[in-house]
Design an enzyme around this catalytic site. Structure first.
Site, mmCIF file in Angstrom:
data_model
loop_
_atom_site.group_PDB
_atom_site.id
_atom_site.type_symbol
_atom_site.label_atom_id
_atom_site.label_comp_id
_atom_site.label_asym_id
_atom_site.label_seq_id
_atom_site.Cartn_x
_atom_site.Cartn_y
_atom_site.Cartn_z
ATOM 1 N N ARG A 1 11.030 -2.022 11.668
ATOM 2 C CA ARG A 1 9.766 -1.735 12.306
ATOM 3 C C ARG A 1 9.706 -2.276 13.541
ATOM 4 N NH1 ARG A 1 5.071 0.027 7.914
ATOM 5 N NH2 ARG A 1 3.808 -1.262 9.721
ATOM 6 N N ARG B 1 10.807 -7.315 5.149
ATOM 7 C CA ARG B 1 10.888 -6.056 5.474
ATOM 8 C C ARG B 1 11.520 -5.622 6.828
ATOM 9 N NH1 ARG B 1 5.393 -2.598 5.168
ATOM 10 N NH2 ARG B 1 4.855 -3.312 6.978
ATOM 11 N N ARG C 1 -1.452 -9.009 13.296
ATOM 12 C CA ARG C 1 -1.939 -7.845 12.267
ATOM 13 C C ARG C 1 -2.889 -8.488 11.326
ATOM 14 N NH1 ARG C 1 3.427 -5.511 10.869
ATOM 15 N NH2 ARG C 1 2.556 -4.006 9.220
ATOM 16 N N LYS D 1 0.875 -1.315 -0.118
ATOM 17 C CA LYS D 1 -0.174 0.015 -0.132
ATOM 18 C C LYS D 1 0.831 1.204 0.092
ATOM 19 C CE LYS D 1 -2.144 -0.789 3.639
ATOM 20 N NZ LYS D 1 -1.763 -2.237 4.063
ATOM 21 N N ARG E 1 -9.846 1.395 8.242
ATOM 22 C CA ARG E 1 -9.471 0.362 8.392
ATOM 23 C C ARG E 1 -10.393 -0.510 9.284
ATOM 24 N NH1 ARG E 1 -3.424 1.237 8.185
ATOM 25 N NH2 ARG E 1 -2.459 -0.809 8.505
HETATM 26 P P1 AMP Z 1 0.277 0.892 8.428
HETATM 27 O O1 AMP Z 1 1.815 1.694 8.352
HETATM 28 O O2 AMP Z 1 -0.738 1.466 7.474
HETATM 29 O O3 AMP Z 1 0.942 -0.638 8.298
HETATM 30 O O4 AMP Z 1 0.026 1.091 9.808
HETATM 31 C C1 AMP Z 1 0.711 0.663 11.058
HETATM 32 C C2 AMP Z 1 -0.070 0.422 12.314
HETATM 33 O O5 AMP Z 1 -0.725 1.619 12.752
HETATM 34 C C3 AMP Z 1 -1.274 -0.571 12.146
HETATM 35 O O6 AMP Z 1 -0.805 -1.932 12.487
HETATM 36 C C4 AMP Z 1 -2.174 0.199 13.110
HETATM 37 O O7 AMP Z 1 -1.712 -0.241 14.496
HETATM 38 C C5 AMP Z 1 -1.743 1.654 13.038
HETATM 39 N N1 AMP Z 1 -2.931 2.195 12.160
HETATM 40 C C6 AMP Z 1 -2.430 2.811 11.003
HETATM 41 N N2 AMP Z 1 -3.768 3.292 10.434
HETATM 42 C C7 AMP Z 1 -4.543 2.956 11.047
HETATM 43 C C8 AMP Z 1 -5.973 3.117 10.911
HETATM 44 N N3 AMP Z 1 -6.638 3.449 9.954
HETATM 45 N N4 AMP Z 1 -6.805 2.566 12.248
HETATM 46 C C9 AMP Z 1 -6.353 1.851 13.089
HETATM 47 N N5 AMP Z 1 -4.860 1.782 13.212
HETATM 48 C C10 AMP Z 1 -4.247 2.320 12.234
#
Ligand code: AMP
Length: 182
Positions: free
Chosen positions: A128, A122, A139, A8, A83
């Site tokens: 991370r 990654r 996740r 993404k 999400r």
């Molecule tokens: P990402 O970089 O999009 O994979 O996001 C990393 C982490 O941030 C996720 O595993 C969630 O813990 C949190 N996160 C990011 N976007 C959201 C969202 N829209 N709703 C809830 N948690 C989020």
């Protein structure tokens, strides 16, 4: 949209550059807040590090502020938001109140085995805190339970563009551009 590790973030950067609109990533905003040690970062850390979603009202607040920035006046690409169905409903209310609407929802389709492999790779490169085996499993589980229902949600609204997320970055990017007609 798409599971963690679907690509993404990478695709969002490419598509937003092509369209000349900002990419707005809740994950990036939360990680930046964690790095700065802000209140938001402190609130988000325990959720992120255990593979849970940050509460809806927190991320919804972030988006509602961010899309009102001047740079988003000509459109924007949301990466990693919404999400949950609650977030999607809140987004509709926000957009409606500004006379805006969603043009497209891009769903990157990648099987669990593939994303698991990509995330572990990654983990070696990006360090991370949420790319460990246990957290990845959590996740993915949360993705299927909380986020996947949005595929049907946006399909019903005739917004969904299903994209095969297997293959190289460039291959996937070509598929997205062609689905968007850009
Ligand atoms: P990402 O970089 O999009 O994979 O996001 C990393 C982490 O941030 C996720 O595993 C969630 O813990 C949190 N996160 C990011 N976007 C959201 C969202 N829209 N709703 C809830 N948690 C989020």
């Amino acid at each position: 949209m798409g599971p963690p590790g679907a690509g993404k973030g990478t695709q969002a950067i490419k598509v937003s550059a092509r369209l000349g609109i900002p990419q707005i990533s809740t994950g990036d905003i939360l990680r930046e807040a964690m790095k700065n040690g802000s209140e938001l970062g402190k609130k988000a850390r325990s959720f992120i590090d255990s593979g849970e979603l940050v509460p809806d009202e927190v991320v919804t607040g972030i988006i509602s502020n961010r899309i009102n920035n001047e740079d988003a006046a000509g459109g924007f690409l949301l990466d990693g938001f919404p999400r949950t169905v609650e977030q999607a409903d809140a987004l509709n209310v926000m957009l409606d109140s500004s006379g805006l609407s969603i043009d497209h929802v891009i769903n990157l389709e990648v099987p669990d085995d593939t994303v698991r492999e990509r995330l572990l790779k990654r983990a070696e490169i990006e360090n991370r805190s949420d790319d460990t085996k246990e957290v990845i499993t959590k996740r993915l589980e949360n993705y299927h339970q909380q986020t996947q229902p949005l595929v049907e949600y946006y399909k019903a609204k005739e917004k969904l563009l299903a994209i095969d997320g297997n293959g190289s970055l460039d291959e996937v990017n070509l598929r997205i551009n062609s689905a968007l007609g850009v």
